[in-house]
Enzyme design. Structure first.
Site: not given
Ligand code: G16
Length: 543
Positions: A18, A113-114, A126, A277, A279, A281-282, A364, A376, A496
Site C-alpha cells: 500500500t 509508518s505506524h 518508499k 504516528d 512518520d 503523517d497520521r 479511516e 497525508k 480488515r
Molecule cells: C498507508 C497508506 C494509507 C493506508 C494505510 C493502511 O498509510 O498510505 O493510504 O490507509 O497505509 O493501509 P493498509 O490497510 O493496506 O494496511 P501509512 O500511514 O501506513 O503510510
C-alpha cells in the site's frame, strides 16, 4: 573516491505494498536487500541523472545506515544533488513539502509508518515522485519488475557524510545539502493557518496534550506548538524521537495511544488532545472524554474549512478512500462539490489533487490531508482543528455533536485480525468473492443487500484501472461492510473489516459504537466465516 559495481541476484518478494516496501529490519539488513531495491528505483527513473533527490526517514532503527548507503548509491547513479534532513530525519509530510518547494525530481522516504521499530521491528522504503506524493502504481510496478531482473548495483566507496551538521558536502560529483528538516514545513503551516488566532487561544488558557509517540512528529510539534504558537512547555509529550519508539506501537488510535486517552479523561483533562504516528503523517483528534473518528474528522474539517486562511475560498472537491465512512459525502453534497471514492493508499489521491479536482482528502486509517502537499499530514490536521476551535470557540465535543445534528452520524468501526495465516486470508477473500453474484437483493438479518462487489477504481485523470480493492456489501439503508487485506503488514496477513451505519435521528447519537454496529458485525462474521477461517473469535484491534 570511486564507484564500484557489485554483482547481485534478484531477491524475491520486493513488491511495494500500500505504501512502499515494508519488511522486518532483519530482512533489510540481509546482504544487498536495501541495495537491490534502491538500484531498482534508480533504474526505473528516466532522466534522473543530474537531478535533485530529497532523502530522509522517521529515525527508526536502521535509518542512519540506510541513509548513508542511499547517498553513496545516489552519487554512483549520477544524481546532481541530494537534500537530506539533519540526522537523516524527515517526517513524511515534510519530505513531500521539500520535494515540492525545491522542485526536486523525487524523494526517498524511509519509514514503516505506524509499524513498530527497533532491531526486531519493521523498516520501509518508499519512492515519491516530483509532485511530492507516493509513486503511482505504474512506477511501483516498474520498480518491482526491475527487482526481478537486477544483476548489479553501483555504489561509491566514499566515507560516511556528517549527517548531524547542517551544511554542504559532496560524494563523487554529487552535492549533498544537510538541511533543517522542520523549517520549510513550519513555514508552509504558517501560510495555511491563522497562527495569531491559535496563539491567542493558548494565551487565553486553552490546554492541549500532543502525544508524538516517541517518533519524528516530536521536533515538528515542539517547534510549531510550543515555539511558534507559544503553547506551554510540556504540551508535547513523548517528543523525543527514539529508534524503537520506546518499545511502543506508534499508531495514533485509542488502543495504541492509550496513554493520551487516559490523560484526556476527567475534569482536569486538557481541552484538546492529539497524536501522530511513526512518520507523522497520521493523526488522532481527542476531546475531553471524547475520541473523534477519523472519518468524522475529515467531514468536520471539510464543513468548517473556510475558517482557515488557506481554505478561505472553499473546497473544489473532497476525496476519501473507499472504506472510509460516507460522512464526508454528506458534507460534499451540502457544499455542492464532488466526493471521490478511491482505493486505500494515499497515492490514489495524487492525480485528483494535481488536476485540481479535490482540496481535502482523508482515510479511516487516521489520515487526513490536502492539496498543500501530496502526503497525508498529521500535524496539519491538528493545526486545522486548532484553527477551527480558535475561530468558533467551541469544544471538540460540541463541534462534533453539532456536526452530527446537522448531517447525521455515521457510526463507524474497523476490526483488524492481525498476523493470520496468509493462505487462510486469501481463501477467505475468495470465499467472499464467490458469493458476490448471489448477494445482491438478499435479506441478511433484516438488511437488504443493495450492492455487493469487489471495488474497482478507474482513475478519472489518467484512466488507469485498479481492481480487487476490497469486497463491499452495501445495504439499502446505506450501511456497509467492507473486507480487505492490509497492504502494510509484515507478518502473515491482516484482515480488515470496516463497518458503517448511518443514523439521522439526533436522539440516537449516543449509542456505544460497537453496540450500534452489532448487527453488521454479526452479519460480517457469518458471511465471511471469520472465526472458522482465521481461527480467531475476536479481532486483534478494534478502532
Ligand atoms: C498507508 C497508506 C494509507 C493506508 C494505510 C493502511 O498509510 O498510505 O493510504 O490507509 O497505509 O493501509 P493498509 O490497510 O493496506 O494496511 P501509512 O500511514 O501506513 O503510510
Amino acid at each position: 573516491m570511486a564507484t564500484t559495481t557489485i554483482s547481485t541476484q534478484p531477491i524475491p518478494g520486493q513488491k511495494p505494498g500500500t505504501s512502499g516496501l515494508r519488511k522486518k529490519v532483519t530482512i533489510f539488513r540481509e546482504p544487498s536487500y536495501l541495495e537491490n531495491f534502491v538500484q531498482s528505483i534508480f533504474d526505473s527513473l528516466e532522466g534522473s541523472q543530474g537531478q535533485t533527490l530529497v532523502l530522509g526517514g522517521d529515525g527508526r532503527f536502521h535509518n542512519r545506515v540506510a541513509v548513508q548507503t542511499i547517498l553513496k548509491m545516489a552519487a554512483a547513479h549520477g544524481f546532481g544533488r541530494v537534500m537530506v534532513g539533519r540526522g537523516g530525519l524527515f517526517s513524511t509530510p515534510a519530505i513531500s513539502c521539500v520535494i515540492r518547494k525545491a522542485g526536486a525530481f523525487g524523494g526517498i522516504v524511509l519509514s514503516a509508518s505506524h509499524n513498530p521499530g527497533g532491531p526486531d521491528g519493521d523498516f520501509g522504503i518508499k519512492y515519491n515522485v516530483g509532485n511530492g506524493g507516493p509513486a503511482p502504481e505504474k512506477v511501483t510496478d516498474a520498480i518491482y519488475a526491475k527487482t526481478g531482473t537486477i544483476r548489479e548495483y553501483r555504489i561509491s566507496d566514499a566515507p560516511d557524510v556528517d549527517l548531524d551538521t547542517i551544511g554542504r558536502y559532496a560524494i563523487e560529483n554529487m552535492t549533498i545539502d544537510v538541511i533543517d528538516p522542520v523549517a520549510d514545513y513550519a513555514a508552509l503551516m504558517q501560510d495555511l493557518f491563522d497562527f495569531d488566532a491559535i496563539r491567542a487561544l493558548f494565551a487565553r488558557g486553552f490546554t492541549m496534550r500532543f502525544d508524538a509517540m516517541s517518533a519524528i512528529g516530536g521536533p515538528y510539534a515542539k517547534t510549531i506548538l510550543e515555539g511558534l504558537l507559544s503553547a506551554p512547555a510540556g504540551t508535547v509529550t513523548h517528543g523525543e524521537p527514539l529508534e524503537d519508539f520506546g518499545g511502543h506501537h506508534p499508531d495514533p488510535n485509542p488502543v495504541n495511544a492509550a496513554d493520551l486517552i487516559a490523560h484526556m479523561s476527567g475534569a482536569a483533562a486538557p481541552d484538546f488532545g492529539a497524536a501522530s504516528d511513526g512518520d507523522a503523517d497520521r493523526n488522532m483528534i481527542v476531546g475531553r472524554d471524547f475520541c473523534v473518528a477519523p472519518s468524522d474528522s475529515l467531514a468536520i474539517l471539510a464543513a468548517n474549512a473556510t475558517l482557515a486562511p488557506g481554505y478561505r475560498d472553499g473546497l473544489v472537491g473532497i476525496a476519501r478512500s473507499m472504506p472510509t465512512s460516507t460522512a464526508a459525502d454528506r458534507v460534499a453534497a451540502a457544499l455542492g462539490i464532488r466526493c471521490y471514492e478511491t482505493p486505500t493508499g494515499w497515492k490514489f489521491f495524487g492525480n485528483l489533487l494535481d488536476a485540481g479536482m479535490a482540496t481535502l482528502c482523508g482515510e479511516e486509517s487516521y489520515g487526513t490531508g490536502s492539496n498543500h502537499i501530496r502526503e497525508k499530514d498529521g500535524l496539519w490536521a491538528v493545526l486545522f482543528w486548532l484553527n477551527i476551535l480558535a475561530a468558533n470557540g467551541k469544544t471538540v465535543d460540541t463541534l462534533v455533536r453539532e456536526h452530527w445534528a446537522r448531517f447525521g452520524r455515521n457510526y463507524y468501526s474497523r476490526h483488524d485480525y492481525e498476523a493470520i495465516d496468509s493462505a487462510a486470508a486469501a481463501a477467505l477473500m475468495e470465499h467472499l468473492r464467490a458469493q458476490l453474484p448471489s448477494l445482491a437483493g438478499r435479506d441478511l438479518d433484516g438488511y437488504t443487500v443493495a450492492l455487493a462487489d469487489d471495488f474497482e477504481y478507474t482513475d478519472p485523470v489518467d484512466g488507469s484501472v485498479s481492481k480487487q480493492q476490497g469486497v463491499r456489501i452495501v445495504f439499502a439503508d446505506g450501511s456497509r461492510i467492507v473486507f480487505r487485506l492490509s497492504g502494510t503488514g509484515t507478518e502473515g496477513a491482516t484482515l480488515r473489516l470496516y463497518l458503517e451505519r448511518y443514523e439521522a435521528d439526533l436522539t440516537k447519537h449516543d449509542i456505544p459504537t460497537q453496540t450500534a454496529l452489532a448487527d453488521l458485525i454479526a452479519i460480517a462474521g457469518r458471511v465471511a466465516d471469520i472465526a472458522a477461517r482465521t481461527g480467531r473469535t475476536e479481532p486483534t484491534v478494534v478502532t
